[in-house]
Design a protein around this motif. Structure first.
Motif, PDB file in Angstrom:
ATOM      1  N   LEU A 183       0.843  -1.194   0.000  1.00 14.84           N
ATOM      2  CA  LEU A 183       0.000   0.000   0.000  1.00 14.84           C
ATOM      3  C   LEU A 183       0.882   1.250   0.000  1.00 14.84           C
ATOM      4  N   PRO A 184       1.593   1.506  -1.068  1.00 16.26           N
ATOM      5  CA  PRO A 184       2.466   2.685  -1.084  1.00 16.26           C
ATOM      6  C   PRO A 184       1.658   3.960  -0.913  1.00 16.26           C
ATOM      7  N   PRO A 185       2.086   4.849  -0.001  1.00 19.64           N
ATOM      8  CA  PRO A 185       1.326   6.090   0.212  1.00 19.64           C
ATOM      9  C   PRO A 185       1.356   6.972  -1.028  1.00 19.64           C
ATOM     10  N   GLY A 186       0.268   7.677  -1.264  1.00 15.17           N
ATOM     11  CA  GLY A 186       0.167   8.501  -2.465  1.00 15.17           C
ATOM     12  C   GLY A 186       0.844   9.847  -2.340  1.00 15.17           C
ATOM     13  N   GLU A 187       1.316  10.195  -1.157  1.00 12.21           N
ATOM     14  CA  GLU A 187       1.979  11.472  -0.969  1.00 12.21           C
ATOM     15  C   GLU A 187       3.146  11.305  -0.009  1.00 12.21           C
ATOM     16  N   LYS A 188       4.079  12.237  -0.089  1.00 14.38           N
ATOM     17  CA  LYS A 188       5.247  12.203   0.776  1.00 14.38           C
ATOM     18  C   LYS A 188       5.000  13.082   1.995  1.00 14.38           C
ATOM     19  N   VAL A 189       5.546  12.654   3.108  1.00 16.90           N
ATOM     20  CA  VAL A 189       5.364  13.389   4.352  1.00 16.90           C
ATOM     21  C   VAL A 189       6.727  13.718   4.938  1.00 16.90           C
ATOM     22  N   PHE A 190       6.854  14.934   5.429  1.00 18.42           N
ATOM     23  CA  PHE A 190       8.071  15.303   6.157  1.00 18.42           C
ATOM     24  C   PHE A 190       7.657  15.845   7.512  1.00 18.42           C
ATOM     25  N   VAL A 191       8.304  15.340   8.559  1.00 21.52           N
ATOM     26  CA  VAL A 191       7.961  15.725   9.934  1.00 21.52           C
ATOM     27  C   VAL A 191       9.229  16.158  10.655  1.00 21.52           C
ATOM     28  N   ARG A 192       9.122  17.250  11.369  1.00 22.27           N
ATOM     29  CA  ARG A 192      10.233  17.690  12.215  1.00 22.27           C
ATOM     30  C   ARG A 192       9.670  18.118  13.568  1.00 22.27           C
ATOM     31  N   THR A 193      10.350  17.702  14.635  1.00 27.13           N
ATOM     32  CA  THR A 193       9.940  18.068  15.984  1.00 27.13           C
ATOM     33  C   THR A 193      10.962  19.032  16.574  1.00 27.13           C
ATOM     34  N   LEU A 194      10.486  20.193  17.002  1.00 27.99           N
ATOM     35  CA  LEU A 194      11.331  21.193  17.651  1.00 27.99           C
ATOM     36  C   LEU A 194      11.122  21.092  19.157  1.00 27.99           C
ATOM     37  N   ARG A 195      12.218  21.134  19.916  1.00 22.06           N
ATOM     38  CA  ARG A 195      12.148  20.938  21.364  1.00 22.06           C
ATOM     39  C   ARG A 195      12.595  22.215  22.081  1.00 22.06           C
ATOM     40  N   PHE A 196      11.709  22.713  22.957  1.00 23.61           N
ATOM     41  CA  PHE A 196      11.942  23.962  23.668  1.00 23.61           C
ATOM     42  C   PHE A 196      12.011  23.714  25.169  1.00 23.61           C
ATOM     43  N   PHE A 197      12.771  24.562  25.853  1.00 21.08           N
ATOM     44  CA  PHE A 197      12.798  24.536  27.313  1.00 21.08           C
ATOM     45  C   PHE A 197      12.680  25.963  27.831  1.00 21.08           C
ATOM     46  N   ASP A 198      11.976  26.102  28.986  1.00 19.52           N
ATOM     47  CA  ASP A 198      11.759  27.393  29.633  1.00 19.52           C
ATOM     48  C   ASP A 198      10.965  28.331  28.737  1.00 19.52           C
ATOM     49  N   LEU A 199      10.055  27.763  27.992  1.00 21.31           N
ATOM     50  CA  LEU A 199       9.188  28.551  27.122  1.00 21.31           C
ATOM     51  C   LEU A 199       7.802  27.929  27.165  1.00 21.31           C
ATOM     52  N   PHE A 220       1.268  20.726  19.221  1.00 20.58           N
ATOM     53  CA  PHE A 220       1.965  21.087  20.453  1.00 20.58           C
ATOM     54  C   PHE A 220       1.857  19.929  21.441  1.00 20.58           C
ATOM     55  N   TYR A 221       3.008  19.513  22.005  1.00 17.01           N
ATOM     56  CA  TYR A 221       3.034  18.369  22.901  1.00 17.01           C
ATOM     57  C   TYR A 221       3.917  18.673  24.102  1.00 17.01           C
ATOM     58  N   PRO A 222       3.323  19.078  25.236  1.00 20.31           N
ATOM     59  CA  PRO A 222       4.125  19.278  26.438  1.00 20.31           C
ATOM     60  C   PRO A 222       4.676  17.930  26.923  1.00 20.31           C
ATOM     61  N   VAL A 223       5.979  17.808  26.950  1.00 19.26           N
ATOM     62  CA  VAL A 223       6.655  16.610  27.447  1.00 19.26           C
ATOM     63  C   VAL A 223       7.537  17.098  28.592  1.00 19.26           C
ATOM     64  N   PHE A 224       6.950  17.232  29.755  1.00 20.20           N
ATOM     65  CA  PHE A 224       7.576  17.922  30.887  1.00 20.20           C
ATOM     66  C   PHE A 224       9.019  17.481  31.100  1.00 20.20           C
ATOM     67  N   PRO A 225       9.908  18.474  31.265  1.00 24.06           N
ATOM     68  CA  PRO A 225       9.679  19.920  31.329  1.00 24.06           C
ATOM     69  C   PRO A 225       9.871  20.633  29.986  1.00 24.06           C
ATOM     70  N   GLU A 226       9.816  19.889  28.910  1.00 22.95           N
ATOM     71  CA  GLU A 226       9.980  20.477  27.588  1.00 22.95           C
ATOM     72  C   GLU A 226       8.620  20.749  26.950  1.00 22.95           C
ATOM     73  N   VAL A 227       8.634  21.514  25.870  1.00 23.42           N
ATOM     74  CA  VAL A 227       7.480  21.641  24.975  1.00 23.42           C
ATOM     75  C   VAL A 227       7.952  21.228  23.591  1.00 23.42           C
ATOM     76  N   TRP A 228       7.280  20.243  23.018  1.00 21.19           N
ATOM     77  CA  TRP A 228       7.614  19.792  21.673  1.00 21.19           C
ATOM     78  C   TRP A 228       6.615  20.374  20.686  1.00 21.19           C
ATOM     79  N   VAL A 229       7.128  20.872  19.591  1.00 20.44           N
ATOM     80  CA  VAL A 229       6.291  21.377  18.505  1.00 20.44           C
ATOM     81  C   VAL A 229       6.600  20.552  17.267  1.00 20.44           C
TER      82      VAL A 229
END
Length: 436
Positions: A183-199, A220-229
């Protein structure tokens, strides 16, 4: 014919995950396998429409299997494949699909081999693992791990073990390659996660709205004590998808140059370690209230021995005196949780281990031990450099573990930001004004 083709087109690359086990529905164990699978599959362009968790009850498993197979093109099922009486997934699959169970001689032979190696007598419960729904094929090439897949009425079904390490190995090595081929996907996906602290999440969210990303999904994903976007984009080509994500990532890097410490799997300790390695510098740690947590974060990074010389958990005052050389008068006059003791701890461990930089942590993690002058959450962090030693007082909120984690993160982040900017006193949300 037209109706079935239309339904197939509507389903597209949509899949679902069904996790089986009383340990999941009771909350005794976190369902990490489902979320890991959803994350990996989405990065390959597959859409997970539903994640279902069900206990070890055969009728419920059957009901969910039948419903999901009406709605998706592929289904991952985890758990319930072992040799105990409550492992009912295979029986439920056979009933839901209307398929007989058939003996797989190769699996039975492997079971007998394992029994001989371990000196075990044959057990009918273990033999059950050798019976699979008709048409099923084992996923593990050497049959060392339970798991199988089959194609049924245009649907792909994958049955994997609930043990996270075994699940992920089969997912990466077998399930994803099979899906990409069938089942090859019909579109390409690119994902990047940015990790922040004290914000805070709200600050990042406001910045994202101002940037106005086009064609990029933002999570937005709070992963204490970081925030992942998480930034993701779908396009006809990987290059186009990556370009869309990179435009937003570049803007956020520019907006928060100090708070954005890592991307994807790059941890805070790795970001600090890279800076130390680039400068040929070394680090030592002296910890009290964090009990070695900061050292643990540093040593999780492979290759940290290149720059981390070691640390000391000096919990008792006599250990602070005898190991780090903290003067008795500092402990008597100012107490263990003080600027003077934090500075002496940092200087002591830096001198003892001959490190370029040293960090110290001493505080009150709670839930008891606080006072009006030094409430629970009060933590002094010391930083000793080749030219000077300073300390700052922080007031951290939360439980004992949260205070300890915030303390360890802040110490490592303080040194990281100092190495980046040369600013010995970067601003922190939890810093008291009188520490500067």
């Amino acid at each position: 014919m037209k109706k079935s083709l239309l339904r197939a087109n509507l389903l597209g690359m949509k899949g679902a995950i069904l996790a089986v086990g009383d340990e999941l529905t009771s909350g005794r164990i976190r369902n990490v396998t489902s979320y890991r699978a959803a994350d990996l599959l989405s990065r390959y362009g597959y859409r997970i429409g539903e994640i279902v968790t069900v206990g070890d009850e055969k009728s419920r498993i059957v009901r969910h299997l039948r419903r999901l197979l009406e709605e998706v093109r592929f289904l991952l099922v985890s758990g319930g494949l072992g040799p105990t009486e409550d492992d009912l997934t295979t029986e439920a699959a056979a009933e839901a699909l209307g398929l007989p169970l058939e003996l797989n001689e190769a699996i039975l032979s492997r079971i007998r081999e394992n029994e001989r190696e371990q000196g075990l007598s044959p057990n009918p419960l273990r033999d059950r693992m050798a019976y699979l729904p008709r048409g099923a094929e084992p996923l593990s090439p050497d049959l060392s791990v339970a798991g199988y897949f089959l194609s049924h009425r245009g649907r792909l079904l994958f049955f994997l073990p609930g043990v996270p390490e075994q699940f992920e190995r089969l997912l990466v090595d077998r399930v994803i390659p099979i899906l990409l081929d069938a089942l090859p996907p019909g579109e390409k996906v690119f994902v990047r996660t940015l990790r922040f602290f004290d914000l805070r999440e709200a600050e990042i969210n406001r910045a994202v709205r101002e940037i106005g990303p086009s064609g990029v999904e933002v999570g937005f994903y709070p992963v204490f004590p970081e925030v992942w976007v998480t930034l993701s984009a779908r396009a006809k080509s990987s290059r186009e998808a990556e370009a869309r994500v990179e435009e937003v990532a570049r803007a956020l890097r520019h907006r928060f140059p100090e708070h954005l410490f890592g991307e994807d799997d790059r941890e805070l300790a790795r970001a600090l370690g890279d800076l130390l390695r680039e400068r040929g510098a070394t680090l030592a740690l002296a910890e009290s209230c964090t009990g070695g947590l900061a050292s643990s974060l540093v040593t999780r990074v492979p290759g940290s021995s290149e720059y981390f010389l070691g640390g000391a958990v000096t919990y008792a005052n006599e250990v602070k005196r005898e190991v780090l050389g903290v003067p008795e008068r500092f402990l008597s006059l100012f107490g263990a949780v003080s600027r003077e003791v934090a500075c002496a701890m940092a200087e002591g461990i830096r001198r003892y281990l001959k490190a370029t930089y040293a960090l110290s942590l001493t505080g009150i993690a709670g839930p008891t031990g606080g006072s009006p002058e030094k409430p629970v959450g009060t933590v002094w962090i010391g930083l000793s450099t080749p030219t000077e030693t300073v300390a700052r007082r922080f007031l951290f909120p939360g439980t004992r573990h949260e205070i300890q984690l915030l303390s360890a993160y802040t110490a490592l982040d303080w040194l990281r930001r100092y190495l980046l900017t040369g600013n010995l006193f970067p601003g922190y949300r939890f810093a008291r004004d009188d520490t500067l």
